[in-house]
Design an enzyme around this catalytic site. Sequence first.
Site, mmCIF file in Angstrom:
data_model
loop_
_atom_site.group_PDB
_atom_site.id
_atom_site.type_symbol
_atom_site.label_atom_id
_atom_site.label_comp_id
_atom_site.label_asym_id
_atom_site.label_seq_id
_atom_site.Cartn_x
_atom_site.Cartn_y
_atom_site.Cartn_z
ATOM 1 N N LYS A 1 36.677 48.537 51.061
ATOM 2 C CA LYS A 1 37.347 47.618 50.053
ATOM 3 C C LYS A 1 38.849 46.799 50.203
ATOM 4 O O LYS A 1 39.630 47.525 50.624
ATOM 5 C CB LYS A 1 36.927 48.660 49.001
ATOM 6 C CG LYS A 1 36.528 48.100 48.157
ATOM 7 C CD LYS A 1 35.162 48.131 48.224
ATOM 8 C CE LYS A 1 34.346 47.395 46.815
ATOM 9 N NZ LYS A 1 32.926 47.062 46.889
ATOM 10 N N THR B 1 22.355 41.508 45.297
ATOM 11 C CA THR B 1 22.836 42.480 44.530
ATOM 12 C C THR B 1 21.412 43.271 43.683
ATOM 13 O O THR B 1 21.599 44.303 43.301
ATOM 14 C CB THR B 1 23.825 42.780 44.268
ATOM 15 O OG1 THR B 1 24.780 42.913 44.768
ATOM 16 C CG2 THR B 1 24.112 44.611 42.903
ATOM 17 N N ASN C 1 27.507 38.479 37.747
ATOM 18 C CA ASN C 1 26.654 38.342 38.764
ATOM 19 C C ASN C 1 25.325 39.253 38.624
ATOM 20 O O ASN C 1 24.072 38.338 38.862
ATOM 21 C CB ASN C 1 26.705 37.881 40.386
ATOM 22 C CG ASN C 1 26.623 37.722 41.676
ATOM 23 O OD1 ASN C 1 25.575 38.937 41.647
ATOM 24 N ND2 ASN C 1 26.571 36.686 42.455
ATOM 25 N N SER D 1 24.661 41.053 53.222
ATOM 26 C CA SER D 1 25.670 40.628 53.840
ATOM 27 C C SER D 1 25.878 40.988 55.350
ATOM 28 O O SER D 1 26.190 40.513 56.357
ATOM 29 C CB SER D 1 27.266 42.182 52.912
ATOM 30 O OG SER D 1 27.919 40.986 52.248
#
Length: 421
Positions: free
Chosen positions: A113, A197, A228, A355
């Site tokens: 991250k 997501t 989003n 991803s």
Amino acid sequence: MEQKQQEEKESLNLFKSTQTIIQQALSKLGYTNEMYELLKEPIRLLTVRIPVRMDDGTVKIFTGYRSQHNDAVGPTKGGVRFHPEVDEEEVKALSIWMSLKCGITNLPYGGGKGGIICDPRNMSFRELESLSRGYVRAISQIVGPSKDIPAPDVYTNSQIMAWMMDEYSRLREFDSPGFITGKPIVLGGSQGRETATARGVTICIEEAVKKIGKVLPGARVVIQGFGNAGSYLAKFMHDAGAKVVAVSDVYGGIYDPNGLDINYLLDRRDSFGTFSQLFKNTITNQELLELECDILVPAAISNQITAQNAANFKAPIVVEAANGPTTLEATKILTERGVILVPDILASAGGVTVSYFEWVQNNQGYYWTEEEVDEKLKKVMVGSFETIYQTAKTHQVDMRLAAYMVGIRKVAEASRFRGWV
């Protein structure tokens, strides 16, 4: 009472509460304390300082981070957020969560991250580009297609990923689309990545609804957050025949028991997902969370459902699209009340899954249709949900602890086989 307040205070700290559940999960799985000592902290944390010449001619120095939790399984993977409240502990906790998400979905990654302390809402396009490129230069020694693969996160998008990929390709002197995911389609991005997501959350909602013998059409849905994940989720719920009765942004929310006009809101929101200023009769985010509904989705920020307010929630299903919206004490309260609580590390795993699909496509130079991506994502998410649901039943634990048990097992086993512990 004092001890209870202390526990609640600790669980508001994402990093501490993450360590607490990891310890419980490893203990349930029969691992030694040495394994916990290895996995309770990231193996690598880089703090960088990034000088940017601002539009007014001054030079501002930004602080950034890149945390790599564990690379026993494979390269680390995780987003980069641009936010004024980014801090070291948050980035460390989120990198651990990425390890768990990759374990849950059985991806060949450890967790990573990144973040930069900044407010992109007050920065120009040129300043954001300079900051994005400066961050890549600062972390370039520890990232790469087979080391650590960044992606978009809070207040970052495909344009920022494109700048970062271009900067990395310049530094390495060869085109490196596999260095980063969440890119524009024309630069090697994957179909379905932008909605991944929200689509993953939608699949989890569909599976949770089945578990209580209900159907999605006609179900009342409340969504906190319209970024989003929240905005795409509202559209997917609306298209599936559910009734989205309330949504909110950072400033407040709107409620209509007959269902909202989601397409109107999607047209009128700004690039940061705000729309509430268009309406006079708004409600607070707290009021929104406590509305009568069938499905509640916190899709905004952490620590929204706490021991103080958990008893006021009326939804039989809570699906966490945000990072850490429910504290450990609130999780206990909701679970004891029979609420199906789908934890964040499962519900929001659609993003890292697609991803991974993007990285695979970059590596092989062959690209899939959106239908193929959605089909593969559904298979992963349904399988992951069922594994965690059954683990919770078998071990008689809540779904959060079950998700941690499933998620941490892969990285623990990889570390054990490598002889690290």
